[in-house]
Design an enzyme around this catalytic site. Sequence first.
Site, PDB file in Angstrom:
ATOM      1  N   ARG A  53       0.801  -0.899  -0.027  1.00  0.00           N
ATOM      2  CA  ARG A  53      -0.124   0.056  -0.111  1.00  0.00           C
ATOM      3  C   ARG A  53       0.883   0.970   0.126  1.00  0.00           C
ATOM      4  NH1 ARG A  53       2.525   1.567   3.749  1.00  0.00           N
ATOM      5  NH2 ARG A  53       0.748   3.472   3.906  1.00  0.00           N
ATOM      6  N   GLY A  54       0.429   2.412  -0.154  1.00  0.00           N
ATOM      7  CA  GLY A  54       1.204   3.455  -0.158  1.00  0.00           C
ATOM      8  C   GLY A  54       1.196   3.881  -1.711  1.00  0.00           C
ATOM      9  N   ARG A  90      -7.208   0.049  -6.851  1.00  0.00           N
ATOM     10  CA  ARG A  90      -7.573   0.990  -6.033  1.00  0.00           C
ATOM     11  C   ARG A  90      -7.608   2.356  -6.619  1.00  0.00           C
ATOM     12  NH1 ARG A  90      -4.041   1.022  -0.443  1.00  0.00           N
ATOM     13  NH2 ARG A  90      -6.001   2.231   0.356  1.00  0.00           N
ATOM     14  N   ASP A 244      -1.573  10.601  -2.229  1.00  0.00           N
ATOM     15  CA  ASP A 244      -2.003   9.823  -2.980  1.00  0.00           C
ATOM     16  C   ASP A 244      -2.041  10.478  -4.086  1.00  0.00           C
ATOM     17  OD1 ASP A 244      -3.056   8.684  -0.227  1.00  0.00           O
ATOM     18  OD2 ASP A 244      -2.520   7.040  -1.403  1.00  0.00           O
ATOM     19  N   ASN A 254      -4.931  12.763   0.756  1.00  0.00           N
ATOM     20  CA  ASN A 254      -4.127  11.781   1.604  1.00  0.00           C
ATOM     21  C   ASN A 254      -5.198  11.208   2.341  1.00  0.00           C
ATOM     22  OD1 ASN A 254      -1.526  10.798   2.237  1.00  0.00           O
ATOM     23  ND2 ASN A 254      -1.766  11.665   3.999  1.00  0.00           N
TER      24      ASN A 254
HETATM   25  O1  MRU Z   1      -4.437   3.393   2.181  1.00  0.00           O
HETATM   26  P1  MRU Z   1      -3.017   3.528   2.138  1.00  0.00           P
HETATM   27  O2  MRU Z   1      -2.163   2.867   3.227  1.00  0.00           O
HETATM   28  O3  MRU Z   1      -2.353   2.940   0.767  1.00  0.00           O
HETATM   29  O4  MRU Z   1      -2.803   5.183   2.335  1.00  0.00           O
HETATM   30  C1  MRU Z   1      -1.376   5.679   2.290  1.00  0.00           C
HETATM   31  C2  MRU Z   1      -1.479   7.007   2.274  1.00  0.00           C
HETATM   32  O5  MRU Z   1      -2.373   7.705   2.511  1.00  0.00           O
HETATM   33  C3  MRU Z   1      -0.051   7.584   2.144  1.00  0.00           C
HETATM   34  O6  MRU Z   1      -0.032   8.743   2.977  1.00  0.00           O
HETATM   35  C4  MRU Z   1       0.074   8.266   0.772  1.00  0.00           C
HETATM   36  O7  MRU Z   1      -0.054   6.897  -0.162  1.00  0.00           O
HETATM   37  C5  MRU Z   1       1.513   8.456   0.458  1.00  0.00           C
HETATM   38  S1  MRU Z   1       2.757   7.583   0.435  1.00  0.00           S
HETATM   39  C6  MRU Z   1       4.139   8.011   0.053  1.00  0.00           C
END
Ligand code: MRU
Length: 362
Positions: A53-54, A90, A244, A254
């Site tokens: 994720r991220g 996603r 994101d 985000n």
């Molecule tokens: O749902 P996730 O864990 O994928 O969300 C991640 C975030 O919101 C992070 O802050 C974002 O992806 C930036 S990662 C460098």
Amino acid sequence: MNVLGRPTRTIWPSPDGAAVEIIDQTRLPHAFVTARLSSLSDAAHAISAMLVRGAPLIGATAVWGMWLALRADASDAALAGAHATLLATRPTAVNLRWALDRVRARVAPLPPARRADAARALAVAVCDEDVALNRAIGKAGLPLLQAIAARRGAGQRVNVLTHCNAGWLATVDVGTATAPIYAAHDAGLPIHVWVDETRPRNQGASLTAWELLNHGVPHTVIADNAGGHLMQHGQVDIVIVGTDRTTAAGDVCNKIGTYLKALAARDNGVPFYAAVPSPSLDWTIRDGVREIPIEERSAREVTHLSGRRADGTIETVGVVPEGSPAANPAFDVTPARLVTGLITERGVAEASATGLRRLFPE
Ligand code: MRU
């Protein structure tokens, strides 16, 4: 970054060359377990079930997923199908579309027999590029922390608040929001990080805390609701979050809860920065609140919590009355007017169309 003393990335080709390996982030912080992705469906599942994720890591995994797909079938139909399958995993992080479109543009003009190798070479390049972008973000953001340290004087710690996990686990390595933090810590600055737990999935408590602990960065996990109070009492010098998707006008999407931190930061005169590698910029839109699709995840992530029992087993428990409905929007948008600056690989931009255009004229 180092895990148990060994330099480790979040995704890498398997030593036998037949698959891709990842850290299964659903098992952290209680167990460090890797998983093997051997097919398109493995890659799609790893993204949608959040083993990875991220935003940047989602993009990198998608490129590897395209390689796995094209290795099995490199026809035009399979290429289109793999692109569609991975894009549907996603909806919010724009890195996913960026990565998939990049693979398609690279391999579509090639004869099918050459497509898988080209996708694999691109996957290696995208991963290396991600690390380089993040290091550049670290370099660009470090002076912000150095300036706070200089203002505060010797021995005074610099308090950074971050939300969710925009650390190395959210990227291939180094992280985005954490890049200036690691750079400052490694340069000897007395950095301390307030880590928002980040309900409902607790990426802050489970992942950011684990990362910072491994790297020896002083930190404290706080309930999501504590940030405003800490800001009122002068205990937060700067907020740095990831993104994101950031629009051409500087609106920052985000993890859910980021917007509330930006509001509290504005009310308390605390600078609020987002770390934004260019693959997270969506040049096709300006109004983040209206135009960014916000992922709605399972209500179960809100109604239940998982944790480790004293005997080491993992248990999931309910935390709301049976029968109470729950909603789970996974991201929110912080309007550009609340953002002090965007830390990009090319330097710190004002959060505006003009500011971004100055750094990215192309
Ligand atoms: O749902 P996730 O864990 O994928 O969300 C991640 C975030 O919101 C992070 O802050 C974002 O992806 C930036 S990662 C460098």
